[in-house]
Design a protein around this motif. Sequence first.
Motif, PDB file in Angstrom:
ATOM      1  N   SER A 129       0.837  -1.195   0.000  1.00 48.81           N
ATOM      2  CA  SER A 129       0.000   0.000   0.000  1.00 48.81           C
ATOM      3  C   SER A 129       0.870   1.242   0.000  1.00 48.81           C
ATOM      4  O   SER A 129       1.900   1.299   0.667  1.00 48.81           O
ATOM      5  CB  SER A 129      -0.925   0.024   1.220  1.00 48.81           C
ATOM      6  OG  SER A 129      -1.804  -1.085   1.195  1.00 48.81           O
ATOM      7  N   VAL A 130       0.446   2.219  -0.777  1.00 52.49           N
ATOM      8  CA  VAL A 130       1.122   3.505  -0.815  1.00 52.49           C
ATOM      9  C   VAL A 130       0.119   4.579  -0.437  1.00 52.49           C
ATOM     10  O   VAL A 130      -0.992   4.616  -0.937  1.00 52.49           O
ATOM     11  CB  VAL A 130       1.688   3.788  -2.222  1.00 52.49           C
ATOM     12  CG1 VAL A 130       2.205   5.207  -2.316  1.00 52.49           C
ATOM     13  CG2 VAL A 130       2.803   2.819  -2.527  1.00 52.49           C
ATOM     14  N   CYS A 131       0.526   5.476   0.464  1.00 57.00           N
ATOM     15  CA  CYS A 131      -0.397   6.512   0.892  1.00 57.00           C
ATOM     16  C   CYS A 131      -0.378   7.678  -0.086  1.00 57.00           C
ATOM     17  O   CYS A 131       0.642   8.001  -0.679  1.00 57.00           O
ATOM     18  CB  CYS A 131      -0.029   7.006   2.296  1.00 57.00           C
ATOM     19  SG  CYS A 131       1.669   7.572   2.460  1.00 57.00           S
ATOM     20  N   ASN A 132      -1.543   8.272  -0.297  1.00 58.26           N
ATOM     21  CA  ASN A 132      -1.637   9.546  -0.999  1.00 58.26           C
ATOM     22  C   ASN A 132      -2.722  10.354  -0.327  1.00 58.26           C
ATOM     23  O   ASN A 132      -3.233   9.974   0.727  1.00 58.26           O
ATOM     24  CB  ASN A 132      -1.898   9.340  -2.502  1.00 58.26           C
ATOM     25  CG  ASN A 132      -3.149   8.529  -2.771  1.00 58.26           C
ATOM     26  OD1 ASN A 132      -4.204   8.842  -2.244  1.00 58.26           O
ATOM     27  ND2 ASN A 132      -3.027   7.493  -3.581  1.00 58.26           N
ATOM     28  N   THR A 133      -3.123  11.453  -0.885  1.00 55.98           N
ATOM     29  CA  THR A 133      -4.005  12.380  -0.174  1.00 55.98           C
ATOM     30  C   THR A 133      -5.414  11.846   0.008  1.00 55.98           C
ATOM     31  O   THR A 133      -6.154  12.331   0.846  1.00 55.98           O
ATOM     32  CB  THR A 133      -4.083  13.717  -0.932  1.00 55.98           C
ATOM     33  OG1 THR A 133      -4.498  13.455  -2.285  1.00 55.98           O
ATOM     34  CG2 THR A 133      -2.720  14.387  -0.947  1.00 55.98           C
ATOM     35  N   THR A 134      -5.804  10.828  -0.788  1.00 55.73           N
ATOM     36  CA  THR A 134      -7.205  10.411  -0.727  1.00 55.73           C
ATOM     37  C   THR A 134      -7.416   8.955  -0.355  1.00 55.73           C
ATOM     38  O   THR A 134      -8.411   8.613   0.260  1.00 55.73           O
ATOM     39  CB  THR A 134      -7.898  10.660  -2.081  1.00 55.73           C
ATOM     40  OG1 THR A 134      -7.187   9.947  -3.101  1.00 55.73           O
ATOM     41  CG2 THR A 134      -7.902  12.149  -2.405  1.00 55.73           C
ATOM     42  N   THR A 135      -6.489   8.089  -0.726  1.00 59.15           N
ATOM     43  CA  THR A 135      -6.775   6.670  -0.533  1.00 59.15           C
ATOM     44  C   THR A 135      -5.487   5.868  -0.456  1.00 59.15           C
ATOM     45  O   THR A 135      -4.397   6.402  -0.554  1.00 59.15           O
ATOM     46  CB  THR A 135      -7.644   6.134  -1.705  1.00 59.15           C
ATOM     47  OG1 THR A 135      -8.028   4.788  -1.410  1.00 59.15           O
ATOM     48  CG2 THR A 135      -6.881   6.159  -3.024  1.00 59.15           C
ATOM     49  N   SER A 136      -5.635   4.566  -0.279  1.00 60.34           N
ATOM     50  CA  SER A 136      -4.502   3.645  -0.266  1.00 60.34           C
ATOM     51  C   SER A 136      -4.531   2.823  -1.545  1.00 60.34           C
ATOM     52  O   SER A 136      -5.552   2.255  -1.902  1.00 60.34           O
ATOM     53  CB  SER A 136      -4.594   2.722   0.949  1.00 60.34           C
ATOM     54  OG  SER A 136      -3.599   1.752   0.935  1.00 60.34           O
ATOM     55  N   VAL A 137      -3.411   2.788  -2.274  1.00 60.77           N
ATOM     56  CA  VAL A 137      -3.341   2.086  -3.545  1.00 60.77           C
ATOM     57  C   VAL A 137      -2.627   0.756  -3.342  1.00 60.77           C
ATOM     58  O   VAL A 137      -1.544   0.719  -2.787  1.00 60.77           O
ATOM     59  CB  VAL A 137      -2.573   2.936  -4.591  1.00 60.77           C
ATOM     60  CG1 VAL A 137      -2.530   2.211  -5.926  1.00 60.77           C
ATOM     61  CG2 VAL A 137      -3.223   4.306  -4.734  1.00 60.77           C
ATOM     62  N   GLU A 138      -3.249  -0.330  -3.803  1.00 63.31           N
ATOM     63  CA  GLU A 138      -2.669  -1.653  -3.618  1.00 63.31           C
ATOM     64  C   GLU A 138      -2.255  -2.242  -4.969  1.00 63.31           C
ATOM     65  O   GLU A 138      -2.929  -2.047  -5.973  1.00 63.31           O
ATOM     66  CB  GLU A 138      -3.663  -2.590  -2.922  1.00 63.31           C
ATOM     67  CG  GLU A 138      -3.982  -2.156  -1.500  1.00 63.31           C
ATOM     68  CD  GLU A 138      -4.858  -3.150  -0.774  1.00 63.31           C
ATOM     69  OE1 GLU A 138      -5.540  -3.928  -1.457  1.00 63.31           O
ATOM     70  OE2 GLU A 138      -4.841  -3.162   0.464  1.00 63.31           O
ATOM     71  N   ARG A 139      -1.135  -2.949  -4.988  1.00 66.60           N
ATOM     72  CA  ARG A 139      -0.625  -3.524  -6.222  1.00 66.60           C
ATOM     73  C   ARG A 139      -0.186  -4.969  -6.003  1.00 66.60           C
ATOM     74  O   ARG A 139       0.342  -5.311  -4.957  1.00 66.60           O
ATOM     75  CB  ARG A 139       0.566  -2.709  -6.733  1.00 66.60           C
ATOM     76  CG  ARG A 139       0.195  -1.334  -7.276  1.00 66.60           C
ATOM     77  CD  ARG A 139      -0.600  -1.446  -8.560  1.00 66.60           C
ATOM     78  NE  ARG A 139      -0.927  -0.152  -9.103  1.00 66.60           N
ATOM     79  CZ  ARG A 139      -2.047   0.497  -8.867  1.00 66.60           C
ATOM     80  NH1 ARG A 139      -2.944  -0.042  -8.077  1.00 66.60           N
ATOM     81  NH2 ARG A 139      -2.284   1.669  -9.439  1.00 66.60           N
ATOM     82  N   GLU A 140      -0.418  -5.790  -7.013  1.00 64.86           N
ATOM     83  CA  GLU A 140       0.039  -7.177  -7.008  1.00 64.86           C
ATOM     84  C   GLU A 140       0.122  -7.659  -8.450  1.00 64.86           C
ATOM     85  O   GLU A 140      -0.660  -7.236  -9.301  1.00 64.86           O
ATOM     86  CB  GLU A 140      -0.930  -8.044  -6.212  1.00 64.86           C
ATOM     87  CG  GLU A 140      -0.424  -9.445  -5.939  1.00 64.86           C
ATOM     88  CD  GLU A 140      -1.294 -10.182  -4.936  1.00 64.86           C
ATOM     89  OE1 GLU A 140      -1.196 -11.413  -4.901  1.00 64.86           O
ATOM     90  OE2 GLU A 140      -2.057  -9.527  -4.211  1.00 64.86           O
ATOM     91  N   LEU A 141       1.087  -8.528  -8.766  1.00 63.69           N
ATOM     92  CA  LEU A 141       1.322  -8.959 -10.133  1.00 63.69           C
ATOM     93  C   LEU A 141       0.088  -9.646 -10.713  1.00 63.69           C
ATOM     94  O   LEU A 141      -0.478 -10.547 -10.106  1.00 63.69           O
ATOM     95  CB  LEU A 141       2.517  -9.912 -10.189  1.00 63.69           C
ATOM     96  CG  LEU A 141       3.074 -10.178 -11.582  1.00 63.69           C
ATOM     97  CD1 LEU A 141       3.704  -8.911 -12.163  1.00 63.69           C
ATOM     98  CD2 LEU A 141       4.109 -11.295 -11.544  1.00 63.69           C
ATOM     99  N   GLN A 142      -0.313  -9.205 -11.906  1.00 65.47           N
ATOM    100  CA  GLN A 142      -1.479  -9.767 -12.576  1.00 65.47           C
ATOM    101  C   GLN A 142      -1.158 -10.392 -13.925  1.00 65.47           C
ATOM    102  O   GLN A 142      -1.888 -11.255 -14.391  1.00 65.47           O
ATOM    103  CB  GLN A 142      -2.549  -8.677 -12.763  1.00 65.47           C
ATOM    104  CG  GLN A 142      -3.084  -8.117 -11.461  1.00 65.47           C
ATOM    105  CD  GLN A 142      -4.147  -7.053 -11.670  1.00 65.47           C
ATOM    106  OE1 GLN A 142      -4.789  -6.994 -12.712  1.00 65.47           O
ATOM    107  NE2 GLN A 142      -4.333  -6.194 -10.693  1.00 65.47           N
ATOM    108  N   ILE A 143      -0.081  -9.955 -14.588  1.00 64.47           N
ATOM    109  CA  ILE A 143       0.299 -10.498 -15.889  1.00 64.47           C
ATOM    110  C   ILE A 143       1.771 -10.890 -15.856  1.00 64.47           C
ATOM    111  O   ILE A 143       2.622 -10.072 -15.527  1.00 64.47           O
ATOM    112  CB  ILE A 143       0.062  -9.477 -17.022  1.00 64.47           C
ATOM    113  CG1 ILE A 143      -1.422  -9.080 -17.090  1.00 64.47           C
ATOM    114  CG2 ILE A 143       0.525 -10.045 -18.363  1.00 64.47           C
ATOM    115  CD1 ILE A 143      -1.699  -7.952 -18.078  1.00 64.47           C
TER     116      ILE A 143
END
Length: 316
Positions: A129-143
């Motif tokens: 998760s990475v913080c920014n001004t509005t929300t938390s963005v989540e990333r995981e390998l999909q391809i």
Amino acid sequence: MNAMDNTSCFLFSISLLVSFFIVCLSTSITNLTTDQFALLAVRDPITRNPEDVLASNWSTTSLVCNWVGVSCGLRHHRVTALNLSRMGLQGTIAPHLGNLAFLVSLDISHNNFYGYVPQELARLHQRKSVCNTTTSVERELQILSLSLNGFNGGIPREIGSLHMLKELYLGRNNLKGVIPSEIGNLQSLEVMNLIDSSLTGFIPSSIFNISSLKIINFSNNSLSGSFPVHMCNHLPKLGGLYLSRNQLNMQIPSNLYKSRELQSLSLSINSFNGCKPREIGNLTILNELYLDENNLEGTLPDEIGNLSLEMSLEIA
């Protein structure tokens, strides 16, 4: 609450907000450096780069998000995609690739990479998760696309940890050994392409429980034995099943009709036996059917006449 108290609360709130932005900013800078170091480590064991693209473009004097083949998230500026396909690259893949913590898509197909598929790719399954001004963005390998290279050894069991993976392309390498049963853990998988990879052994039954699968392509391997007769009970979205040129020895499952989205069915050049199942006639949108060069018995079922007249048909 008096004016002094209001002022104190206001100043405290401002202090918290500033601290939040400082933490996020410092995290972004640290992560950017982490991604840069990881990519430079990936570049080092590449011994052949015909146009010298990586040596000239992947430079510490420019932002990593501007490097060729690299894409970053708009808000957090982390590397989210790496596409080095068709660059004529040769070499091995450094384990540091697993340090690209927010990578969603990896495509290094159509090159001359060799050696083992790095087990460190499994590190890309962890949610970050990475913080920014509005929300938390989540990333995981999909391809994950490693096809048309020279990778050898087996398919790492650790790939089964990439729980959000949707597309897996490992075909046309020098891979050997069995398909690990852990691949059945990939419950978001839609495309599984392991074509022409010298794989042996049974097809793990766990694969046929991945209800999201749309394409299964295991053609031109040395897979043997059988697979569950109820294989299509849990594959409602399956559109293409390609198992030709193997050593599969069983009756064709009669419940194929349960995969009503099936458009291509290729089982040719195996050792399938028994009768040609009448239930194939219930696959109303099927337009490709290849059953030739097996040990099938009996005449062609009348129900085949229910299929499209424009379909490709090889059953002899």
